[in-house]
Enzyme design. Structure first.
Site, short mmCIF file in Angstrom:
data_model
loop_
_atom_site.label_atom_id
_atom_site.label_comp_id
_atom_site.label_asym_id
_atom_site.label_seq_id
_atom_site.Cartn_x
_atom_site.Cartn_y
_atom_site.Cartn_z
N ARG A 16 1.24 0.68 -1.65
CA ARG A 16 0.93 0.33 0.16
C ARG A 16 1.21 1.49 1.06
NH1 ARG A 16 1.09 -4.83 2.73
NH2 ARG A 16 1.65 -6.23 1.30
N THR A 49 -5.74 -3.59 6.53
CA THR A 49 -4.32 -4.36 5.54
C THR A 49 -5.41 -3.99 3.96
OG1 THR A 49 -4.96 -6.48 3.73
CG2 THR A 49 -6.50 -5.95 5.87
N ILE A 50 -4.76 -3.52 2.73
CA ILE A 50 -5.08 -2.72 1.84
C ILE A 50 -6.10 -3.98 1.59
CG2 ILE A 50 -2.55 -1.39 1.97
CD1 ILE A 50 -2.02 -3.10 -0.13
N ASP A 51 -5.61 -5.13 1.43
CA ASP A 51 -6.63 -5.87 0.93
C ASP A 51 -8.39 -5.94 0.62
OD1 ASP A 51 -4.48 -7.11 -0.07
OD2 ASP A 51 -4.10 -8.70 0.94
N GLY A 100 0.56 -6.88 6.04
CA GLY A 100 1.57 -5.84 6.13
C GLY A 100 0.77 -4.95 6.58
N ARG A 117 -13.52 -3.24 -32.66
CA ARG A 117 -14.30 -1.97 -32.21
C ARG A 117 -13.81 -0.73 -32.81
NH1 ARG A 117 -16.56 -5.42 -28.53
NH2 ARG A 117 -16.12 -3.87 -27.00
N ARG A 129 5.64 -10.51 9.78
CA ARG A 129 5.72 -11.90 9.60
C ARG A 129 6.53 -12.24 11.00
NH1 ARG A 129 1.77 -10.66 5.51
NH2 ARG A 129 2.71 -9.32 4.55
N ARG A 136 -2.39 4.40 -17.87
CA ARG A 136 -3.72 5.37 -19.32
C ARG A 136 -3.27 6.20 -20.86
NH1 ARG A 136 -8.34 2.31 -21.65
NH2 ARG A 136 -9.42 2.03 -19.75
N ARG A 182 -1.60 1.38 -27.01
CA ARG A 182 -0.81 0.08 -27.13
C ARG A 182 -2.38 -0.94 -26.12
NH1 ARG A 182 4.51 1.96 -25.33
NH2 ARG A 182 5.39 2.23 -26.90
N GLY A 189 -4.74 -8.69 9.25
CA GLY A 189 -5.01 -8.94 8.27
C GLY A 189 -5.47 -10.76 8.84
N ASP A 190 -5.69 -11.22 7.87
CA ASP A 190 -6.38 -12.46 7.75
C ASP A 190 -5.78 -12.93 9.38
OD1 ASP A 190 -5.55 -12.62 6.50
OD2 ASP A 190 -7.02 -14.16 5.77
N ASP A 194 -10.47 -7.66 2.55
CA ASP A 194 -10.22 -9.18 2.30
C ASP A 194 -11.53 -10.12 3.30
OD1 ASP A 194 -7.92 -9.65 3.68
OD2 ASP A 194 -7.21 -11.18 1.84
N MET A 227 -2.53 -5.56 -6.62
CA MET A 227 -1.83 -6.42 -4.90
C MET A 227 -3.02 -7.50 -4.83
SD MET A 227 0.22 -4.76 -2.59
CE MET A 227 2.14 -5.13 -2.92
N GLY A 228 -3.41 -8.67 -4.08
CA GLY A 228 -4.33 -9.30 -4.22
C GLY A 228 -3.62 -10.96 -4.72
N ARG A 229 -3.38 -11.64 -3.55
CA ARG A 229 -2.69 -12.51 -3.78
C ARG A 229 -4.22 -14.27 -3.73
NH1 ARG A 229 1.77 -13.62 0.69
NH2 ARG A 229 0.51 -11.76 0.92
P1 ATP Z 1 -2.07 -9.04 5.05
O1 ATP Z 1 -3.29 -8.90 4.62
O2 ATP Z 1 -1.86 -7.10 5.21
O3 ATP Z 1 -1.49 -9.70 4.38
P2 ATP Z 1 -2.30 -10.56 7.40
O4 ATP Z 1 -2.60 -10.35 9.01
O5 ATP Z 1 -2.59 -11.75 6.49
O6 ATP Z 1 -2.08 -9.46 6.67
P3 ATP Z 1 0.75 -12.86 6.94
O7 ATP Z 1 1.39 -12.69 7.09
O8 ATP Z 1 -0.45 -13.64 6.88
O9 ATP Z 1 -0.58 -11.86 7.22
O10 ATP Z 1 -0.62 -12.77 9.06
C1 ATP Z 1 0.21 -12.02 9.88
C2 ATP Z 1 1.49 -12.96 11.21
O11 ATP Z 1 -0.24 -13.31 12.03
C3 ATP Z 1 2.43 -14.13 11.07
O12 ATP Z 1 3.15 -13.40 10.77
C4 ATP Z 1 1.96 -15.10 12.46
O13 ATP Z 1 3.05 -14.30 12.55
C5 ATP Z 1 0.99 -14.35 12.50
N1 ATP Z 1 0.07 -15.39 11.75
C6 ATP Z 1 -0.88 -15.88 10.77
N2 ATP Z 1 -1.42 -17.34 10.41
C7 ATP Z 1 -1.03 -17.97 12.15
C8 ATP Z 1 -1.53 -18.93 12.72
N3 ATP Z 1 -2.11 -20.15 11.82
N4 ATP Z 1 -0.99 -19.34 13.68
C9 ATP Z 1 -0.43 -18.23 14.25
N5 ATP Z 1 -0.14 -17.20 13.89
C10 ATP Z 1 -0.53 -16.70 12.38
#
Ligand code: ATP
Length: 327
Positions: free
Chosen positions: A261, A129-131, A14, A216, A75, A158, A166, A105-106, A133, A173-175
């Site tokens: 984002r 990543t904005i997360d 992202g 309350r 992606r 608010r 209400r 991100g991860d 995490d 966000m935050g899956r």
């Molecule tokens: P965000 O936190 O914003 O979602 P992210 O880096 O975690 O960012 P992902 O969509 O999970 O976003 O991963 C980005 C890209 O990294 C994927 O589209 C894919 O191309 C690659 N990727 C993720 N996991 C793997 C994996 N296990 N093996 C190979 N490539 C991967």
């Protein structure tokens, strides 16, 4: 063949505000220190499509203040497969890349770990990543801006919640993690913060607390729900919550979605992205590989890439405050 190291840089996953500031820093620090910097457009997809652009200092002019990423992000399904990773390694070899800096991100770092098995160039990750995490770093590029954006939206909600007396349920966000929900919830004075780390959520207890707050004398209430909690979707989740027997109440739903984002990066994101980008270049120059540049206690650190796959824990102290702060 040039004896200057050739280093590719790409954004993946992202988009996050500050990615451009990191890119600018990598390009200018890299060139100033004698590297050839090549932008790879659209993340891993860009490697496979050979979407390379040699960077000059002017390539990154006037971007530090812009959101998103000028070299695009994507992606890439092909990269999940061994064949895609192997093909990417062949392309990197044929173009004589010596190193890669990936901002993402991860998931992006999982991709780097796969690439590392078949390509012997230097690999450096930057958490973008904005997360927020990612294990091993207190901070990720984009988180600060995203929080500010969401809090501004919450302040507006608010006003309406207060004027109409209400209850609002707001999905942020935050899956897989509640870092955004927690900080937005605390910063906006929310009455409840529901995060994936607390699954399964005791809906009856939440509904009871809403009813008690009403009793309350609280007239407006805001419940922050992280995406990962509102399953299968926020509407179904909301219905389950608001129809608990004997505790029924009515709500309005607001989904902040992609509003969180984009936008011009905050001063914090510009500052950190610039430092992390430059430090990633320094890591390349120093011969490092297989690491993520992180920030711990306001200091830049090198974190083994494999550690980034561990689960980062939420600030339980801050979360525990919500009950007292909402009395
Ligand atoms: P965000 O936190 O914003 O979602 P992210 O880096 O975690 O960012 P992902 O969509 O999970 O976003 O991963 C980005 C890209 O990294 C994927 O589209 C894919 O191309 C690659 N990727 C993720 N996991 C793997 C994996 N296990 N093996 C190979 N490539 C991967």
């Amino acid at each position: 063949m040039s004896d200057r190291k050739k280093v590719g840089v790409f954004c993946s996953g992202g988009d996050a505000p500050g990615m451009n500031a990191a890119l600018r820093s990598i390009v200018r620090r890299g060139i100033a220190q004698g590297l050839n910097i090549v932008a790879i457009h659209r993340g891993y997809k860009g490697i496979l499509d050979e979407a390379f652009e040699k960077m000059i200092p002017r390539s990154v002019g006037n971007i530090i203040q812009t959101g998103g990423t000028v070299i695009k992000t994507a992606r890439c399904e092909r990269f999940y497969k061994e064949e895609g990773v192997r093909q990417a390694a062949e392309i990197l070899k044929s173009y004589e890349f010596d190193g890669l800096i990936a901002i993402g991100g991860d998931g992006t770092f999982r991709g780097l770990l796969e690439l590392q098995k078949v390509w012997d160039g230097q690999i450096i990750g930057i958490p973008g990543t904005i997360d927020n995490d990612i294990y091993g770093t207190d901070y990720t590029i984009g988180f600060d801006t995203a929080i500010d954006t969401a809090i501004q939206a919450l302040d507006r909600i608010r006003d309406t919640a207060d004027s109409h007396e209400r209850v609002f349920i707001v999905e942020v966000m935050g899956r897989h993690s509640g870092f955004i929900a927690l900080k937005v919830g605390i910063g906006s004075g929310a009455e409840e913060i529901l995060i994936p780390e607390d699954e399964p959520i005791d809906l009856k207890a939440v509904a009871k607390r809403i009813k008690d707050a009403r009793d309350r004398g609280k007239t407006s209430l805001i419940i922050i729900v992280a995406e990962g909690v509102s399953k299968p979707d926020i509407f179904t989740f909301c219905k389950k919550l608001t129809t608990q027997p004997g505790l029924e109440f009515s709500t309005h739903i607001s989904i902040l979605g992609h509003l969180q984002r984009g936008g011009s990066p905050s001063a914090v994101d510009r500052w950190n992205a610039t430092r992390m980008g430059a430090y990633a270049v320094d890591c390349i120059l120093g011969g490092d590989s297989g690491i993520m540049v992180g920030e711990q206690n306001l200091k830049l650190v090198k974190v083994p890439l494999k550690d980034t796959q561990k689960k980062k824990s939420i600030d339980r102290y801050a979360h525990s405050l919500i009950r007292d702060l909402a009395i």
